[in-house]
Design a protein around this motif. Structure first.
Motif, mmCIF file in Angstrom:
data_model
loop_
_atom_site.group_PDB
_atom_site.id
_atom_site.type_symbol
_atom_site.label_atom_id
_atom_site.label_comp_id
_atom_site.label_asym_id
_atom_site.label_seq_id
_atom_site.Cartn_x
_atom_site.Cartn_y
_atom_site.Cartn_z
ATOM 1 N N SER A 18 51.555 32.413 -0.767
ATOM 2 C CA SER A 18 52.075 33.153 0.338
ATOM 3 C C SER A 18 52.271 32.415 1.417
ATOM 4 O O SER A 18 53.264 32.802 2.313
ATOM 5 C CB SER A 18 51.139 34.193 0.675
ATOM 6 O OG SER A 18 49.875 33.631 1.114
ATOM 7 N N SER A 20 53.592 29.408 1.187
ATOM 8 C CA SER A 20 54.885 28.240 1.387
ATOM 9 C C SER A 20 55.871 29.172 0.776
ATOM 10 O O SER A 20 57.157 28.861 0.711
ATOM 11 C CB SER A 20 54.550 27.479 0.013
ATOM 12 O OG SER A 20 54.505 28.066 -1.183
ATOM 13 N N GLY A 22 58.083 30.755 2.431
ATOM 14 C CA GLY A 22 59.429 30.537 3.546
ATOM 15 C C GLY A 22 60.090 29.515 2.937
ATOM 16 O O GLY A 22 61.314 29.197 3.205
ATOM 17 N N GLN A 23 59.379 28.282 2.274
ATOM 18 C CA GLN A 23 60.268 27.357 1.842
ATOM 19 C C GLN A 23 60.646 27.382 0.529
ATOM 20 O O GLN A 23 61.604 26.744 -0.055
ATOM 21 C CB GLN A 23 59.423 25.842 2.047
ATOM 22 C CG GLN A 23 58.879 25.638 3.401
ATOM 23 C CD GLN A 23 57.893 26.544 4.101
ATOM 24 O OE1 GLN A 23 56.957 26.783 3.441
ATOM 25 N NE2 GLN A 23 57.875 26.734 5.180
ATOM 26 N N PRO A 40 60.902 35.673 0.616
ATOM 27 C CA PRO A 40 60.454 35.695 1.814
ATOM 28 C C PRO A 40 60.917 37.038 2.531
ATOM 29 O O PRO A 40 61.970 37.364 2.194
ATOM 30 C CB PRO A 40 60.750 34.610 2.702
ATOM 31 C CG PRO A 40 61.853 33.872 1.922
ATOM 32 C CD PRO A 40 61.803 34.553 0.634
ATOM 33 N N TYR A 41 60.021 37.862 3.374
ATOM 34 C CA TYR A 41 60.465 38.854 3.917
ATOM 35 C C TYR A 41 61.178 38.803 5.378
ATOM 36 O O TYR A 41 60.525 37.533 5.724
ATOM 37 C CB TYR A 41 59.244 40.091 4.253
ATOM 38 C CG TYR A 41 59.826 41.282 4.914
ATOM 39 C CD1 TYR A 41 60.196 42.367 4.237
ATOM 40 C CD2 TYR A 41 59.460 41.343 6.394
ATOM 41 C CE1 TYR A 41 60.707 43.432 4.724
ATOM 42 C CE2 TYR A 41 59.824 42.471 6.900
ATOM 43 C CZ TYR A 41 60.599 43.395 6.114
ATOM 44 O OH TYR A 41 60.736 44.640 6.852
ATOM 45 N N PHE A 42 62.204 39.578 5.673
ATOM 46 C CA PHE A 42 62.658 39.342 7.159
ATOM 47 C C PHE A 42 63.074 40.963 7.389
ATOM 48 O O PHE A 42 63.642 41.603 6.622
ATOM 49 C CB PHE A 42 63.807 38.291 7.267
ATOM 50 C CG PHE A 42 65.007 38.735 6.369
ATOM 51 C CD1 PHE A 42 66.101 39.384 6.952
ATOM 52 C CD2 PHE A 42 65.025 38.152 5.203
ATOM 53 C CE1 PHE A 42 67.407 39.607 6.182
ATOM 54 C CE2 PHE A 42 66.263 38.587 4.327
ATOM 55 C CZ PHE A 42 67.425 39.278 4.933
ATOM 56 N N CYS A 45 66.126 43.358 5.509
ATOM 57 C CA CYS A 45 66.306 42.633 4.224
ATOM 58 C C CYS A 45 66.386 43.908 3.217
ATOM 59 O O CYS A 45 66.406 43.647 2.244
ATOM 60 C CB CYS A 45 65.331 41.844 3.438
ATOM 61 S SG CYS A 45 63.670 42.251 3.331
#
Length: 82
Positions: A18, A20, A22-23, A40-42, A45
Motif C-alpha cells: 500500500s 508503494s 503510487g509507484q 492507485p486511487y485519485f 477515477c
C-alpha cells in the motif's frame, strides 16, 4: 511499473504494498491466474472504473456477444430508413 504477485505475498506484505502503490501497479494472482488489479486511487477515477467494468463484462461474455452480433450481421441490411 507493473508487478505480478501471488495473493500470499499481498497478505504478508500489505503495508509495504500500500505504501508503494503510487509507484507500482499490481496484478494479483491465485495459482498463477490473474485475479485482481491494484491501482492507485485519485478523485474522479470512479468513472474510469465504470468503463473498465463494462470492458470486463464484455470480455467475459465475448463469445455470446460475437454470436449475437454475427447473427445480426448475417441477416443482411435492414429495410429501416431514417
Amino acid at each position: 511499473m507493473v508487478k505480478i504477485i501471488p495473493t500470499t505475498k499481498i497478505q504478508q506484505n500489505i503495508g509495504a504494498i500500500s505504501a508503494s502503490i503510487g509507484q507500482d501497479l499490481y496484478i494479483v494472482t491465485n495459482r498463477g491466474e490473474g485475479k485482481i488489479v491494484m491501482l492507485p486511487y485519485f478523485d474522479g477515477c470512479d468513472e474510469y472504473f465504470a468503463e473498465y467494468m463494462e470492458d470486463y463484462v464484455m470480455s467475459k461474455n465475448k463469445e455470446v456477444l460475437k454470436g449475437r452480433y454475427q447473427k445480426s450481421s448475417d441477416s443482411g441490411k435492414s429495410s429501416l430508413t431514417v
